[in-house]
Design a protein around this motif. Structure first.
Motif, PDB file in Angstrom:
ATOM      1  N   ASN A   5      -6.712   5.480  -5.119  1.00 50.19           N
ATOM      2  CA  ASN A   5      -7.856   6.085  -4.431  1.00 50.19           C
ATOM      3  C   ASN A   5      -8.765   6.843  -5.390  1.00 50.19           C
ATOM      4  O   ASN A   5      -9.506   7.753  -4.980  1.00 50.19           O
ATOM      5  CB  ASN A   5      -7.372   7.014  -3.314  1.00 50.19           C
ATOM      6  CG  ASN A   5      -6.789   6.251  -2.143  1.00 50.19           C
ATOM      7  OD1 ASN A   5      -7.481   5.471  -1.489  1.00 50.19           O
ATOM      8  ND2 ASN A   5      -5.497   6.451  -1.882  1.00 50.19           N
ATOM      9  N   ASP A  45      -0.555   6.359  -4.881  1.00 53.29           N
ATOM     10  CA  ASP A  45      -1.598   6.364  -3.852  1.00 53.29           C
ATOM     11  C   ASP A  45      -2.851   7.068  -4.360  1.00 53.29           C
ATOM     12  O   ASP A  45      -3.975   6.611  -4.118  1.00 53.29           O
ATOM     13  CB  ASP A  45      -1.080   7.066  -2.595  1.00 53.29           C
ATOM     14  CG  ASP A  45      -0.020   6.237  -1.883  1.00 53.29           C
ATOM     15  OD1 ASP A  45       0.025   5.014  -2.097  1.00 53.29           O
ATOM     16  OD2 ASP A  45       0.768   6.829  -1.115  1.00 53.29           O
ATOM     17  N   ARG A  60       3.420   9.298  -4.470  1.00 54.86           N
ATOM     18  CA  ARG A  60       2.187  10.019  -4.163  1.00 54.86           C
ATOM     19  C   ARG A  60       1.115   9.776  -5.225  1.00 54.86           C
ATOM     20  O   ARG A  60      -0.056   9.553  -4.920  1.00 54.86           O
ATOM     21  CB  ARG A  60       2.488  11.517  -4.043  1.00 54.86           C
ATOM     22  CG  ARG A  60       1.280  12.340  -3.546  1.00 54.86           C
ATOM     23  CD  ARG A  60       1.658  13.765  -3.193  1.00 54.86           C
ATOM     24  NE  ARG A  60       1.952  14.563  -4.382  1.00 54.86           N
ATOM     25  CZ  ARG A  60       3.165  14.983  -4.732  1.00 54.86           C
ATOM     26  NH1 ARG A  60       4.221  14.653  -3.984  1.00 54.86           N
ATOM     27  NH2 ARG A  60       3.350  15.715  -5.811  1.00 54.86           N
TER      28      ARG A  60
END
Length: 850
Positions: free
Chosen positions: A840, A836, A833
Motif C-alpha cells: 500500500n 500489507d 503487517r
C-alpha cells in the motif's frame, strides 16, 4: 594454449581491468543472443520431429549447422567470461557435434571415373555406385539361367560429375530446403525449375566419350538398327524404398539420341512425385544420385510383372503373374489391364489362372484350371510353358535374395524369356508420413479461455493445479493440468504426473517447451491472463493446437486421434531425426545446485547451452562483488542518497560528456536498468536519514585488525557496472549486501533481473524474518524466489521492457525500505503487517531509526 590464455587474462586483469569487464560484457551479450537463437533452432527441429512435419532432410541439416554454430559461439563466449574455468567444455561440444554430423553426413560424393560400366562387369562387391536396379539385375543375371538384355550403366559418379561441372549443388539444396511439399503449387514450381536445370546441363566430354565408346564396343556397326531402353537406377532405388514409378523410363531410343534421353532420365530425379516420395522416406538428395541403366530394346510380344507372393492371399503358395500383350510399360504405367495368372509353387505342373478383364490381345472371363490338359484359350497373353518358366524364375530369385520379389519380364517373338528388373516386394502398404488431420467443428462445450501459443501440440484434460511458488511443485497431483504464471524449467520434474501445461509467460523456444515436447505433454504458453480464468481445482480440457481451454472433460476431444500423436517411429526420416534429436534436445542439467551440473555432466547440446547460460549469468551476477579496488574509469555517483557508489561504463551507460569527469550526476546516467533502480531508491516515501551506507562490516574488520582506512575508500563502496541496457550492482547497506543484475535486451526480447540479498546486523532470527518479508514482496512482484536462511535469490523475466523497468523501480523501493528492517522485526505478525504496508506504498516501518 590454456596456460598461455590464462596468463594473458590475469595480465590484463591486473593492468587493464576495465577492458576485461568490457570484454566480459560484450561476450555476455553475444552469449545471450546465441542462446536465444539456439533455442529457437532447437524448437524448430523438435517441432519437425514431434509434430511429424515432413521436410527435405536438407532443412534438418541447415538448421543443425546453424544451431551448432550458435552452441560453439556460446562456449567461446563463456570462455571469455570465465577464462580460467570450464576449459574442457569445448571438448564435450566437439564430441556431440562430431556424433551428430556423422549421423547427418551423407556418403562421400564420388565424381570420378568410371562413368560407364557394362552390366557383365558389375559384381556383388562392386564399389562403383550403379544404383539398386542395375545391381539387382546384375546379381540376378549371374544366379539364374534367364538372360537379360545386353546393356551398361552410366554410373552415379557421372551424375555427380554433371552436378559439379554445372555448379548446381548449392542451387538445388537452396530450393529443396525452402520447399513446402504439402503445397502442390510450390512442389510443381521447384520440380520444373530443377528438372530444367538438368535438361539444360552440359554433359562433360569425359562422360560423353565413355558412353559412345562403350556403345561402339558392345554393338559394333549397329548404329542404325539398335534401339535402347533407358531406365533409372538411382542409389537407394529398388531397396526398401522402391521409388516405383517415380522416375522416368525412356524407350525406343535411337543411337544419336542417347545423351538427350539420358538427361531426361536424370532430370526425373526431381519430378514432383520423386521429390515427395524421397522426402517422405527420409532420404537426402545427395545420398540418392541417379545412375541410368541403358539396355538394348527387346521386341516383346508379351510383357508384365510377377510377384512371388500373393498380396491378396499372403498365406497361399501362389506366384502371381500379370501379363499383357506387347511391352510391359503399358501395364506398370496403368494404361493396360492385364491377365492375372496364379501359379502354385508346390506343383508346377498344375497352373491355374484367371483372366479377370479384357487383355490387350483377347477377351475372356473363363477360369482355366488345368492348362496342361490342352483346354486352354490360346488368345490369352501367356502360354502355360511360359507361366511355368516364370514361376521357376521367381522361386530362384526369391531364394537368392531371401525376400519376396517384384519382377519385371518380357518374352520376345521367339518365345525367349528376358528378365528386365527384380526388386524387393513390399508385402504391406507404404504409408507416407502425413500429419494427423483432425476436425473439431462439432465441439459444443464452453470455451473458458482462448489465446496463447502451442509449445507442444495435443489435447490434455484434468483438474487445474496452480503453481504460485516453487514449493507447490512438491504436491502436484497425478493427472493435473498445471497452470502457472512462469514457464520454469524446474517443472520438468513433474512432467510424468501432468496431462497439460498452461503458462502466462514463456515460448516454444524455452527450456520448458523443449521438455514438454520431449515428454509429449500438451503445452500452451504465453497465455496471458490465463490465471484469471483457470481456478484451482476446476476440471478443464486443453487443446493447444486450437489455443483453447474448455470447461470440463470434453470426451469427444479426448477420444480424437490428435489427443495423442503417433510419432510414426518406423519412418526412416523420423528414426534418423530421432538420433539427431537425442544428441541435441534432452535436458539433464536442470538444477544448478546438483553435483552433476558441470561440463562432464553434459549429455547433449541442450545441456551445454544450459550450463553456459547459468555460469555466464552467475559470473556477471558476481562481477562487482569480487571487486577489491576502484577500477580505472569508474566514476563516483553524486546523488541525494547517503550511499558511496562508483559507476563503470562498459558501453553507453553514461553520457558522453562524462568521459573526463571523476564523478557523474544522476541525470548523466543512460543505463535504463540503473535509472530504474535509482528511481525506486529515490522514491519520496523512502526515508534515508543522514547515515552514510557503505560496507560497515568490512570497515570494522579492517579497523579492528589495526588498519587505518577512511570509510570513503572505494574498497567499501557500492559498485555498478553499466551499459545502455545493462546494470550489475553490488550494493553495500551497512551489514548486508545486495546484488542486482539486470539486462534489457532488444535483440533477444528478453528482459531479465537477478537479485540476491544476504546478511544484516541483527541476530540470525531477525535476519530470517526480513528474508521472509522480502520473499513475500518479491513473489507478489512475480519474481521466482528461493530462500535459504537469510539468503534470498530471486529472478524475473519478461518480454516487456516497461514491465521489467517497473519491477526494478519496485526493487529499488524495497531495498530502501528494508535496509534496517532486521533491527526491529520481532515476529511473523510484524512481517504480515509490513507486507500489507509495503503493498500500500508505506515504506517507513520502524521508529527511532538512525
Amino acid at each position: 594454449m590454456h596456460l598461455k590464455n590464462i596468463f594473458k587474462y590475469w595480465t590484463r586483469q591486473l593492468f587493464s581491468p576495465d577492458m576485461v569487464l568490457q570484454d566480459k560484457y560484450a561476450s555476455f551479450k553475444s552469449l545471450l543472443g546465441h542462446d536465444k537463437r539456439a533455442h529457437e533452432l532447437m524448437a524448430e527441429l523438435e517441432e519437425i520431429y514431434y509434430h511429424q512435419i515432413v521436410v527435405d532432410f536438407k532443412v534438418v541439416e541447415d538448421k543443425y549447422n546453424e544451431f551448432s554454430t550458435c552452441v560453439r559461439a556460446i562456449v567461446e563466449d563463456l570462455k571469455t567470461i570465465c577464462p580460467t574455468r570450464y576449459l574442457d567444455l569445448m571438448d564435450y561440444y566437439k564430441k556431440f557435434d562430431d556424433y551428430t554430423r556423422f549421423l547427418l553426413s551423407p556418403k562421400k560424393i564420388e565424381s570420378n571415373p568410371p562413368f560407364v560400366i557394362p552390366m557383365s562387369e558389375i559384381s556383388k562387391n562392386n564399389k562403383i555406385p550403379v544404383g539398386g536396379k542395375a545391381m539387382h539385375l546384375a546379381m540376378a543375371r549371374q544366379q539364374t539361367a534367364v538372360p537379360s538384355p545386353e546393356g551398361f550403366v552410366v554410373t552415379a559418379n557421372a551424375f555427380n560429375a554433371i552436378i559439379a561441372a554445372n555448379a548446381l549443388r548449392n542451387h538445388i539444396d537452396t530450393r529443396l530446403a525452402g520447399l513446402d511439399i504439402d503445397s502442390t503449387t510450390a512442389l510443381n514450381a521447384v520440380s520444373r525449375e530443377l528438372m530444367d536445370l538438368l535438361r539444360n546441363a552440359a554433359i562433360p566430354s569425359e562422360i560423353e566419350s565413355a558412353v559412345i565408346e562403350t556403345m561402339n564396343a558392345m554393338w559394333p556397326g549397329r548404329t542404325q538398327d539398335v534401339r535402347f531402353a533407358l531406365r533409372s537406377s538411382a542409389v537407394s532405388e529398388d531397396s526398401r524404398a522402391s521409388f516405383a514409378g517415380q522416375y522416368r523410363t525412356v524407350l525406343h531410343v535411337a543411337w544419336d539420341n542417347m545423351l538427350d534421353a539420358y538427361k531426361q532420365v536424370i532430370a526425373s530425379k526431381y519430378s514432383p512425385e520423386a521429390i515427395y516420395y524421397r522426402i517422405n522416406f527420409g532420404l537426402t538428395d545427395i545420398e540418392t544420385p541417379m545412375a541410368v541403366l541403358c539396355m538394348e530394346m527387346i521386341n516383346a510380344k508379351t510383357g508384365g510383372v510377377m510377384y512371388t507372393r500373393d498380396l491378396e492371399n499372403p498365406e497361399s503358395d501362389h506366384v502371381v503373374i500379370h501379363a499383357i500383350a506387347g511391352f510391359g510399360d503399358l501395364l506398370v504405367s496403368g494404361r493396360a489391364t492385364p491377365d492375372i495368372i496364379k501359379v502354385s509353387k508346390k506343383d508346377p505342373s498344375v497352373v491355374s489362372f484367371e483372366i479377370k478383364a479384357t487383355s490387350s490381345k483377347a477377351s475372356s472371363s473363363a477360369v482355366h484350371d488345368n492348362l496342361e490338359s490342352g483346354d486352354v484359350d490360346h488368345s490369352a497373353s501367356l502360354s502355360p510353358e511360359s507361366a511355368a518358366a516364370l514361376m521357376q524364375l521367381g522361386l530362384a530369385l526369391e531364394s537368392y535374395f531371401k525376400d519376396p520379389q517384384d519382377i519385371e519380364w518380357c518374352i520376345d517373338g521367339e518365345d525367349r524369356l528376358f528378365l528386365l528388373q527384380t526388386r524387393f516386394l513390399r508385402t504391406e502398404d507404404f504409408r507416407a508420413i502425413q500429419p494427423v488431420e483432425c476436425h473439431f467443428d462439432d465441439v459444443q462445450d464452453k470455451v473458458i479461455f482462448s489465446g496463447g501459443k502451442a509449445a507442444c501440440a495435443g489435447i490434455g484434460a484434468g483438474k487445474v493445479y496452480r503453481i504460485d511458488i516453487q514449493a507447490d511443485l512438491d504436491t502436484v497431483p497425478k493427472g493435473a493440468v498445471l497452470v502457472s504464471r512462469n514457464a520454469s524449467p524446474s517443472f520438468a520434474k513433474v512432467m510424468k504426473r501432468i496431462n497439460a501445461i498452461v503458462t502466462e509467460k514463456g515460448s516454444m523456444a524455452g527450456h520448458l517447451a523443449s521438455v514438454a515436447r520431449e515428454f509429449g505433454v500438451p503445452a500452451l504458453m504465453n497465455a496471458k491472463n490465463a490465471l484469471d480464468y483457470l481456478a484451482q481445482g476446476t476440471e478443464v480440457t486443453v487443446h493447444t493446437t486450437e489455443h483453447k481451454v474448455y470447461e470440463g472433460w470434453v470426451q469427444s476431444l479426448m477420444e480424437n486421434p490428435c489427443a495423442k500423436r503417433d510419432l510414426v517411429e518406423n519412418s526412416a526420416f523420423m528414426q534418423r531425426l530421432k538420433y539427431v534429436i537425442d544428441f541435441i534436445s534432452p535436458l539433464r542439467l536442470i538444477d544448478p545446485a546438483s553435483e552433476i551440473f558441470k561440463p562432464d555432466g553434459c549429455r547433449s547440446m541442450h545441456d551445454i547451452i544450459r550450463f553456459c547460460h547459468e555460469k555466464a549469468v552467475q559470473e556477471m551476477f558476481h562481477i562487482s562483488h569480487r571487486r577489491i579496488r576502484k577500477i580505472r574509469g569508474s566514476k563516483k555517483l553524486k546523488f541525494d542518497i547517503p550511499m558511496l557508489m562508483y559507476v563503470l561504463d562498459v558501453g553507453g551507460g553514461l553520457s558522453g560528456k562524462t568521459r573526463d569527469q571523476a564523478s557523474v550526476d544522476i541525470d548523466e546516467i543512460n543505463s535504463a536498468p540503473l535509472v530504474a533502480v535509482l528511481k525506486g531508491l529515490n522514491h519520496p516515501k523512502i526515508q534515508w536519514g543522514n547515515v552514510l551506507h557503505f560496507d560497515w562490516a568490512g570497515h570494522d574488520k579492517t579497523v579492528m585488525s589495526g588498519g587505518i582506512i577512511s570509510p570513503d575508500s572505494a574498497m567499501f563502496a557500492s559498485h555498478a557496472t553499466v551499459s545502455r541496457d545493462y546494470a550489475n550492482l553490488n550494493l553495500k547497506f551497512g551489514y548486508h549486501f545486495v546484488i542486482v543484475d539486470a539486462l534489457f535486451d532488444a535483440q533477444t526480447e528478453v528482459n531479465s533481473i537477478l537479485f540476491r540479498f544476504n546478511g544484516g546486523g541483527a541476530d540470525l532470527s531477525k535476519r530470517i524474518l526480513r528474508a521472509k518479508f522480502l520473499v513475500r514482496i518479491l513473489e507478489a512482484l512475480d519474481f521466482e524466489v528461493l530462500q535459504k536462511s537469510d539468503l534470498v535469490d530471486a529472478e524475473f523475466t519478461s518480454t516487456d521492457r516497461e514491465t521489467a523497468a517497473e519491477k526494478l523501480n519496485m526493487l529499488g523501493r524495497l531495498l530502501g525500505a528494508t535496509r534496517l528492517m532486521d533491527m526491529y522485526l520481532k515476529n511473523d505478525e510484524m512481517v504480515d503487517r509490513f507486507v500489507d504496508d509495503f503493498m500500500n506504498e508505506k515504506y517507513h516501518f520502524g521508529k527511532g531509526e538512525f
